[in-house]
Structures are given as C-alpha cells and as structure tokens.
Design an enzyme around this catalytic site. Structure first.
Site, PDB file in Angstrom:
ATOM      1  N   LYS A 297       1.292   4.232  -2.908  1.00 58.05           N
ATOM      2  CA  LYS A 297       1.082   5.663  -2.687  1.00 58.05           C
ATOM      3  C   LYS A 297       2.334   6.463  -3.081  1.00 58.05           C
ATOM      4  O   LYS A 297       2.237   7.605  -3.531  1.00 58.05           O
ATOM      5  CB  LYS A 297       0.700   5.918  -1.221  1.00 58.05           C
ATOM      6  CG  LYS A 297      -0.710   5.423  -0.903  1.00 58.05           C
ATOM      7  CD  LYS A 297      -1.774   6.305  -1.551  1.00 58.05           C
ATOM      8  CE  LYS A 297      -3.072   5.638  -1.828  1.00 58.05           C
ATOM      9  NZ  LYS A 297      -4.087   6.481  -2.449  1.00 58.05           N
TER      10      LYS A 297
ATOM     11  N   TYR B 118       0.838  -1.205   0.000  1.00 59.12           N
ATOM     12  CA  TYR B 118       0.000   0.000   0.000  1.00 59.12           C
ATOM     13  C   TYR B 118       0.880   1.265   0.000  1.00 59.12           C
ATOM     14  O   TYR B 118       0.666   2.175  -0.799  1.00 59.12           O
ATOM     15  CB  TYR B 118      -0.943  -0.018   1.209  1.00 59.12           C
ATOM     16  CG  TYR B 118      -1.704   1.277   1.388  1.00 59.12           C
ATOM     17  CD1 TYR B 118      -2.796   1.578   0.580  1.00 59.12           C
ATOM     18  CD2 TYR B 118      -1.306   2.213   2.346  1.00 59.12           C
ATOM     19  CE1 TYR B 118      -3.479   2.784   0.729  1.00 59.12           C
ATOM     20  CE2 TYR B 118      -1.983   3.416   2.496  1.00 59.12           C
ATOM     21  CZ  TYR B 118      -3.066   3.691   1.690  1.00 59.12           C
ATOM     22  OH  TYR B 118      -3.729   4.879   1.816  1.00 59.12           O
TER      23      TYR B 118
HETATM   24  N1  LIG Z   1      -7.751   5.895   5.851  1.00 57.96           N
HETATM   25  C1  LIG Z   1      -6.525   6.395   5.917  1.00 57.96           C
HETATM   26  O1  LIG Z   1      -5.866   6.389   6.974  1.00 57.96           O
HETATM   27  C2  LIG Z   1      -5.913   7.025   4.683  1.00 57.96           C
HETATM   28  C3  LIG Z   1      -4.737   7.788   4.850  1.00 57.96           C
HETATM   29  C4  LIG Z   1      -4.161   8.364   3.725  1.00 57.96           C
HETATM   30  C5  LIG Z   1      -4.743   8.181   2.482  1.00 57.96           C
HETATM   31  N2  LIG Z   1      -5.874   7.433   2.360  1.00 57.96           N
HETATM   32  C6  LIG Z   1      -6.466   7.289   1.029  1.00 57.96           C
HETATM   33  O2  LIG Z   1      -7.786   7.752   1.065  1.00 57.96           O
HETATM   34  C7  LIG Z   1      -8.522   7.163   0.003  1.00 57.96           C
HETATM   35  C8  LIG Z   1      -9.874   6.703   0.533  1.00 57.96           C
HETATM   36  O3  LIG Z   1      -9.656   5.644   1.437  1.00 57.96           O
HETATM   37  P1  LIG Z   1     -10.490   5.427   2.775  1.00 57.96           P
HETATM   38  O4  LIG Z   1      -9.518   5.480   3.875  1.00 57.96           O
HETATM   39  O5  LIG Z   1     -11.675   6.293   2.806  1.00 57.96           O
HETATM   40  O6  LIG Z   1     -10.860   3.882   2.609  1.00 57.96           O
HETATM   41  P2  LIG Z   1     -12.270   3.142   2.414  1.00 57.96           P
HETATM   42  O7  LIG Z   1     -13.193   3.510   3.507  1.00 57.96           O
HETATM   43  O8  LIG Z   1     -11.901   1.713   2.233  1.00 57.96           O
HETATM   44  O9  LIG Z   1     -12.818   3.735   1.033  1.00 57.96           O
HETATM   45  C9  LIG Z   1     -12.203   3.368  -0.171  1.00 57.96           C
HETATM   46  C10 LIG Z   1     -13.142   3.691  -1.302  1.00 57.96           C
HETATM   47  O10 LIG Z   1     -12.493   3.291  -2.524  1.00 57.96           O
HETATM   48  C11 LIG Z   1     -13.423   2.474  -3.223  1.00 57.96           C
HETATM   49  N3  LIG Z   1     -12.778   1.534  -4.122  1.00 57.96           N
HETATM   50  C12 LIG Z   1     -11.910   0.556  -3.833  1.00 57.96           C
HETATM   51  N4  LIG Z   1     -11.635  -0.148  -4.941  1.00 57.96           N
HETATM   52  C13 LIG Z   1     -12.359   0.409  -5.942  1.00 57.96           C
HETATM   53  C14 LIG Z   1     -12.526   0.117  -7.302  1.00 57.96           C
HETATM   54  N5  LIG Z   1     -11.918  -0.918  -7.889  1.00 57.96           N
HETATM   55  N6  LIG Z   1     -13.336   0.903  -8.038  1.00 57.96           N
HETATM   56  C15 LIG Z   1     -14.000   1.937  -7.467  1.00 57.96           C
HETATM   57  N7  LIG Z   1     -13.914   2.238  -6.176  1.00 57.96           N
HETATM   58  C16 LIG Z   1     -13.097   1.477  -5.419  1.00 57.96           C
HETATM   59  C17 LIG Z   1     -14.213   1.755  -2.154  1.00 57.96           C
HETATM   60  O11 LIG Z   1     -15.386   1.203  -2.714  1.00 57.96           O
HETATM   61  P3  LIG Z   1     -16.089  -0.089  -2.036  1.00 57.96           P
HETATM   62  O12 LIG Z   1     -16.814   0.410  -0.820  1.00 57.96           O
HETATM   63  O13 LIG Z   1     -17.003  -0.567  -3.119  1.00 57.96           O
HETATM   64  O14 LIG Z   1     -15.016  -1.056  -1.698  1.00 57.96           O
HETATM   65  C18 LIG Z   1     -14.454   2.903  -1.208  1.00 57.96           C
HETATM   66  O15 LIG Z   1     -15.500   3.691  -1.681  1.00 57.96           O
HETATM   67  C19 LIG Z   1      -7.648   6.056  -0.556  1.00 57.96           C
HETATM   68  O16 LIG Z   1      -7.028   6.490  -1.748  1.00 57.96           O
HETATM   69  C20 LIG Z   1      -6.606   5.864   0.528  1.00 57.96           C
HETATM   70  O17 LIG Z   1      -5.397   5.373   0.012  1.00 57.96           O
HETATM   71  C21 LIG Z   1      -6.477   6.855   3.439  1.00 57.96           C
END
Ligand SMILES: NC(=O)c1ccc[n+]([C@@H]2O[C@H](COP(=O)([O-])OP(=O)(O)OC[C@H]3O[C@@H](n4cnc5c(N)ncnc54)[C@H](OP(=O)(O)O)[C@@H]3O)[C@@H](O)[C@H]2O)c1
Length: 332
Positions: free
Chosen positions: A206, A202
């Site tokens: 990134k 992961y």
């Molecule tokens: N959470 C953290 O600590 C954190 C920190 C830094 C950056 N981020 C980034 O923030 C972003 C959002 O993540 P989150 O933390 O909110 O995680 P999350 O709750 O798991 O949400 C991820 C989203 O991406 C969607 N997704 C995954 N695979 C997909 C695909 N093949 N096509 C379309 N949509 C897809 C998921 O859809 P489904 O519900 O259908 O699976 C969900 O809507 C990501 O890019 C992550 O890398 C997160």
C-alpha cells in the site's frame, strides 16, 4: 501526535459521512473487486445514488452475478449493474478489460481501483510476488490503460472524471520494509523472498501503491488531462481481506478489527467521497471523507520521500513499458 496514533484516533472517534446523492446521478462508474467487501458497498452506494451504469470488474463472474443480484434487490434498480471479467493478477486480463472498456464504454465518470489482496504465503504471479503485483503493478498498469479513456470521456462530456486508488493509512508503517528492499532496485528487492517480511507485505504494497499514485498524479496534472487521480483510505473495515491467510494471521486481524473496525458500508463512504471530491483532491490522500495530506510522516513528505516516489515510479515505468511499450510514455 504520531501519525499512526492520529489515524487510530480518527478510526475510533469519527464516522465518515456519505457524499451527496445528486453528484452521481446519471453517471457511469467502474469498480474493481466489487463482488464483495468495500468494492461491493461502493457499487451499491453508486446504484442507490441513481448512477446510470455501474460496472463490477471481478475475477469470478459467478460471484459478480451474485453481487449484481444483491445490489438490484437492495436498491430496487435493474438494468444499471453489469458484470465484467478482470483478473488483476494477469497482464493479459488487464489489457483485455481495458480494450473492452474502450470499445463499449463511452462515458466514464469514476473508476475505483479497489481490488486488492493480503496473503501470508509467498506466491508469484507474472514473475512477481502476488501482493506487489496485484496491489501495485497490475493496479498502475490498469490506471495507465484507462487514463486515456477517462481523458476522452471528460473532454466529450465536459466533466472531470476521477480515478481513485484504494490505499491504506497502514502504508506509513512500512518504511523499514521499503528501505530494506532498496539495494539492487526496489522491485528486485520486493521479489527477494529472503529480504521479505510477509507480515509487513500488505502495508508495504500500500506504501508502494501510494508512492506510484502520487507520482502518476504529479505527472498527469488535472489541468492538462481533466482527470482527477486520488488515493482513498477507507480505514480498517470488517471485510474478507486476509481470508486466504493462515490461522495466526487471521487471529491477529480479528483482534485488530475487534478494536473498532468499520462495516464495509461505512468504509465505502470514504471511497464514494473520493469519487465526488473533484480537482482539489488530485494527487492527495482522502480519509474520513476529507483530504488528509497532513497525515504524511515527514520521511514521506520531505525530499527523501519525494525521491522515493520518483524512484519507485521510474522502476514501475520500466516494468510496464516492457509489457506494453508506450503505455505510460505515450500518455497525454
Ligand atoms: N478492509 C480494510 O480494512 C481495508 C483498509 C484499507 C484499505 N483496504 C483496501 O480496500 C480494497 C478492498 O478490500 P476489502 O477490504 O474490501 O477486501 P475483500 O473483501 O477481500 O475484497 C477484495 C476484492 O478484491 C478482489 N480481488 C483480489 N484479487 C483479485 C484479482 N487478482 N483480480 C481481481 N479481483 C481481485 C476480490 O475478489 P475475490 O472475491 O474473487 O477474491 C474482492 O472482490 C483493497 O484494495 C484493500 O487493500 C481495505
């Protein structure tokens, strides 16, 4: 101070502020992966901020409809949110989404490439390991297909639309992973299961996404396109990220998050700030609602890092031009 320590200190001591409401009023936004987590809360902020149109780009339409109802209930605003199909694990779905947007969305003020995955099992989509495909290749492909639409919208409405890549400061912990993938070409290396550490996958994705976003922005200057491209790092948040991992990874994630993860609402403030920050943020990393270029480790900001960004970009262009000739080489 060590970069990762600086990032941890900010995570624990600063709460990002929410940008001003007036900057989003009457505007149109698209947020990928917005049925849950950071994407959902970003969309909710935009609707609350009286945006005229907010498109939830999701792979599961039922989950998207549920998110739409949730946003409408909490904001009291109807007729703003739309739910569109987008599977970031499929070239055809990304192409279909961009085509529909081109036909049905005249104005775009902000696009958030938020959809992302964290897995701990080896899985291929479109011939590529899924984390690298969804978080990097699919994301850059979507950016390339959407860029002309943002350029056209900016020219028509005399605005500077923003394309925000949702990155992570964890990227800077993945230098070892990227280095060991170098021989024989980076993307071949990323696809070599024997060389891969899925625990680091992961973070690696990134880092590669940030390399690509920076090089993309360097080649498409805001002075020429009128489009701002930036990278927003929301900090560690309590979301569903990693929900499909095994019990050991889940336990590690829960332990890390227990040290001070943000709620998705707080994390999404950073994404909103990236959407409204404007030209000065072009090609830069935003965290805690501020530009954080000084966070880059030396190996990333020096000549070695610049070369890394160029090499990754060149390979990505080769991959994407094979899928859709001209998608990058013919960008204005
Ligand atoms: N959470 C953290 O600590 C954190 C920190 C830094 C950056 N981020 C980034 O923030 C972003 C959002 O993540 P989150 O933390 O909110 O995680 P999350 O709750 O798991 O949400 C991820 C989203 O991406 C969607 N997704 C995954 N695979 C997909 C695909 N093949 N096509 C379309 N949509 C897809 C998921 O859809 P489904 O519900 O259908 O699976 C969900 O809507 C990501 O890019 C992550 O890398 C997160």
């Amino acid at each position: 101070m060590d970069v990762m320590l600086k990032i941890s200190v900010e995570q624990l001591t600063k709460v990002p502020m929410l940008a001003s409401e007036s900057t989003c009023s009457g505007k149109t936004y698209i947020v990928t992966g917005s049925n849950t987590g950071l994407g959902l809360e970003t969309a909710r902020h935009l609707v609350n901020f009286t945006a005229a149109r907010v498109i939830l780009a999701v792979r599961n339409l039922a989950a998207g409809e549920k998110a739409k109802q949730d946003i409408e209930k909490s904001t009291g605003r109807q007729g703003v949110v739309e739910v569109w199909q987008l599977d970031m694990a499929s070239y055809a779905s990304i192409q279909a989404f961009a085509k529909k947007a081109s036909a049905e969305v005249e104005r775009i003020d902000g696009f958030v490439a938020n959809a992302g995955v964290m897995v701990d099992k080896w899985q291929l989509v479109e011939g590529m390991e899924i984390t690298i495909f969804v978080n990097v290749i699919g994301t850059v492909f979507l950016a390339a297909l959407m860029l002309p639409q943002l350029v056209a919208s900016g020219r028509k409405y005399d605005t500077h639309p923003t394309f925000a890549f949702v990155g992570s400061a964890l990227s800077y912990s993945a230098k070892g992973e990227v280095d060991k993938s170098r021989t024989g070409g980076f993307f071949n290396g990323f696809n070599d299961q024997k060389r891969a550490s899925l625990a680091q996958r992961y973070s690696l994705s990134k880092l590669v996404e940030e390399c690509a976003a920076r090089q993309f922005a360097a080649l498409c200057l805001v002075e020429q396109t009128g489009v701002v491209m930036n990278i927003v790092a929301p900090g560690m948040c309590w979301t569903g990220l990693g929900r499909d991992t095994g019990s050991v990874t889940k336990a590690v994630l829960a332990g890390l998050r227990a040290t001070g993860a943000r709620t998705p609402e707080v994390g999404s403030r950073v994404i909103v700030s990236g959407l409204v920050m404007g030209d000065e943020s072009h090609g830069k990393l935003i965290s805690g609602s501020k530009i954080k270029e000084h966070w880059q480790p030396t190996w990333f900001s020096n000549a070695e890092g610049q070369q890394l960004q160029k090499d990754i970009w060149k390979e990505l262009v080769d991959i994407l031009e094979t899928v859709q000739p001209g998608c990058i080489s013919q960008l204005s």
